[in-house]
Enzyme design. Structure first.
Site, PDB file in Angstrom:
ATOM      1  N   ASP A  16       1.432  -7.152   3.375  1.00 44.27           N
ATOM      2  CA  ASP A  16       0.335  -6.362   2.632  1.00 44.27           C
ATOM      3  C   ASP A  16       0.752  -4.922   2.760  1.00 44.27           C
ATOM      4  O   ASP A  16       0.758  -4.269   3.770  1.00 44.27           O
ATOM      5  CB  ASP A  16      -0.879  -6.859   3.233  1.00 44.27           C
ATOM      6  N   ILE A  17       0.890  -4.040   1.488  1.00 43.71           N
ATOM      7  CA  ILE A  17       1.421  -2.830   1.230  1.00 43.71           C
ATOM      8  C   ILE A  17       0.237  -1.972   2.116  1.00 43.71           C
ATOM      9  O   ILE A  17       0.890  -0.720   2.415  1.00 43.71           O
ATOM     10  CB  ILE A  17       1.829  -2.490  -0.042  1.00 43.71           C
ATOM     11  N   ASN A  30      -2.999   1.502 -13.516  1.00 44.85           N
ATOM     12  CA  ASN A  30      -3.317   1.559 -14.877  1.00 44.85           C
ATOM     13  C   ASN A  30      -3.196   2.939 -15.460  1.00 44.85           C
ATOM     14  O   ASN A  30      -3.408   3.856 -14.521  1.00 44.85           O
ATOM     15  CB  ASN A  30      -4.395   0.644 -15.455  1.00 44.85           C
ATOM     16  N   GLY A  38      -5.741  -6.688  -8.070  1.00 45.32           N
ATOM     17  CA  GLY A  38      -4.194  -6.857  -7.551  1.00 45.32           C
ATOM     18  C   GLY A  38      -3.966  -5.523  -6.290  1.00 45.32           C
ATOM     19  O   GLY A  38      -4.913  -5.331  -5.662  1.00 45.32           O
ATOM     20  N   ASP A  40      -3.583  -2.681  -6.795  1.00 48.75           N
ATOM     21  CA  ASP A  40      -4.416  -1.453  -6.996  1.00 48.75           C
ATOM     22  C   ASP A  40      -5.550  -1.433  -6.579  1.00 48.75           C
ATOM     23  O   ASP A  40      -6.109  -0.568  -5.961  1.00 48.75           O
ATOM     24  CB  ASP A  40      -4.581  -1.303  -8.778  1.00 48.75           C
ATOM     25  N   THR A 128       4.597  -7.462 -12.000  1.00 49.61           N
ATOM     26  CA  THR A 128       4.761  -9.167 -11.950  1.00 49.61           C
ATOM     27  C   THR A 128       3.558  -9.673 -11.794  1.00 49.61           C
ATOM     28  O   THR A 128       3.758 -10.685 -11.528  1.00 49.61           O
ATOM     29  CB  THR A 128       5.880  -9.120 -10.923  1.00 49.61           C
ATOM     30  N   GLY A 129       2.441  -8.939 -11.783  1.00 43.30           N
ATOM     31  CA  GLY A 129       1.024  -9.624 -11.447  1.00 43.30           C
ATOM     32  C   GLY A 129       0.284  -9.690 -12.705  1.00 43.30           C
ATOM     33  O   GLY A 129       0.950 -10.297 -13.735  1.00 43.30           O
TER      34      GLY A 129
END
Ligand code: APR
Length: 197
Positions: A16-17, A30, A38, A40, A128-129
């Protein structure tokens, strides 16, 4: 899994970043920089309101962030000191410049980090999500661009470490395969077998 490129350690991790203790993590945002789902959403939830306030100030001053560009804010309550927000391409089949925009998102994020004097950066798997970029294609674009950036400067860059923090095993394996392919192409040192994360 890790390699050394241009004197910088490039590591793949599964996790988990928002938990990464680095100079900056990168957010796959965005253009409106108003948060989302996600990664973000996870970053804004974990980092607190200071991040969103900084994003709102940027949009007020500079307008929406074009895809492929990057801006930096405080890391708020995160263990990371900063967040670099970038906007990846939405996948439309691969004939609308998606690869170039994805490359730019990685390159601009690293450029912002270097410009700010940062040494350690953690990326998620951008686009990629929700943005639907095919994982195997995105992984190769990402790793080729990061390799090119790290090899680009005379004698490398001031970056000490670049991490990819991949949220699930499928994404980790895709980046491990891509890194092997990129490394074999360039004979990069230190590429061991991908350990099970
Ligand atoms: N740590 C690391 N990676 C994560 C985390 C996390 N906490 N949460 C999700 N991810 C991964 C996803 O599993 C995926 O592999 O991040 C990758 C990118 O997926 P998204 O977050 O959906 O981002 P993206 O495809 O770039 O779409 C961006 O989605 O959330 C909105 O506001 C965002 O409009 C933007 C769009």
């Amino acid at each position: 899994m890790e390699v050394v490129i241009g004197g910088t350690q490039l590591r793949l991790l599964q996790g988990d970043i928002t938990r990464e203790r680095v100079d900056t993590i990168v957010n796959s945002a965005n253009s409106g920089l108003m948060g989302g789902g996600g990664v973000d959403g996870a970053i804004h939830r974990a980092g607190g309101p200071a991040i969103l306030e900084a994003c709102k100030r940027i949009v007020r001053e500079r307008g929406r962030l074009p895809a492929g560009q990057a801006v930096i804010t405080t890391g708020g309550l995160l263990p990371a000191r900063h967040v670099v927000h970038t906007v990846g391409p939405v996948w439309h089949g691969g004939r609308s410049g998606e690869a170039d925009t994805l490359s730019s998102a990685y390159r601009e994020s690293l450029s912002v980090a270097v410009r700010e004097g940062l040494r350690t950066v953690a990326f998620p798997s951008i686009s990629t999500g929700a943005y639907g970029y095919p994982l195997d294609l995105a992984a190769r674009v990402a790793l080729r661009e990061v390799q090119s950036f790290l090899e680009g400067g005379e004698g490398g860059t001031p970056l000490e470490e670049v991490r990819f923090v991949l949220f699930d095993r499928r994404t980790y394996e895709a980046y491990a395969d891509a890194l092997s392919a990129v490394a074999e192409g360039k004979g990069l040192a230190g590429l061991g077998p991908p350990p099970k994360p």
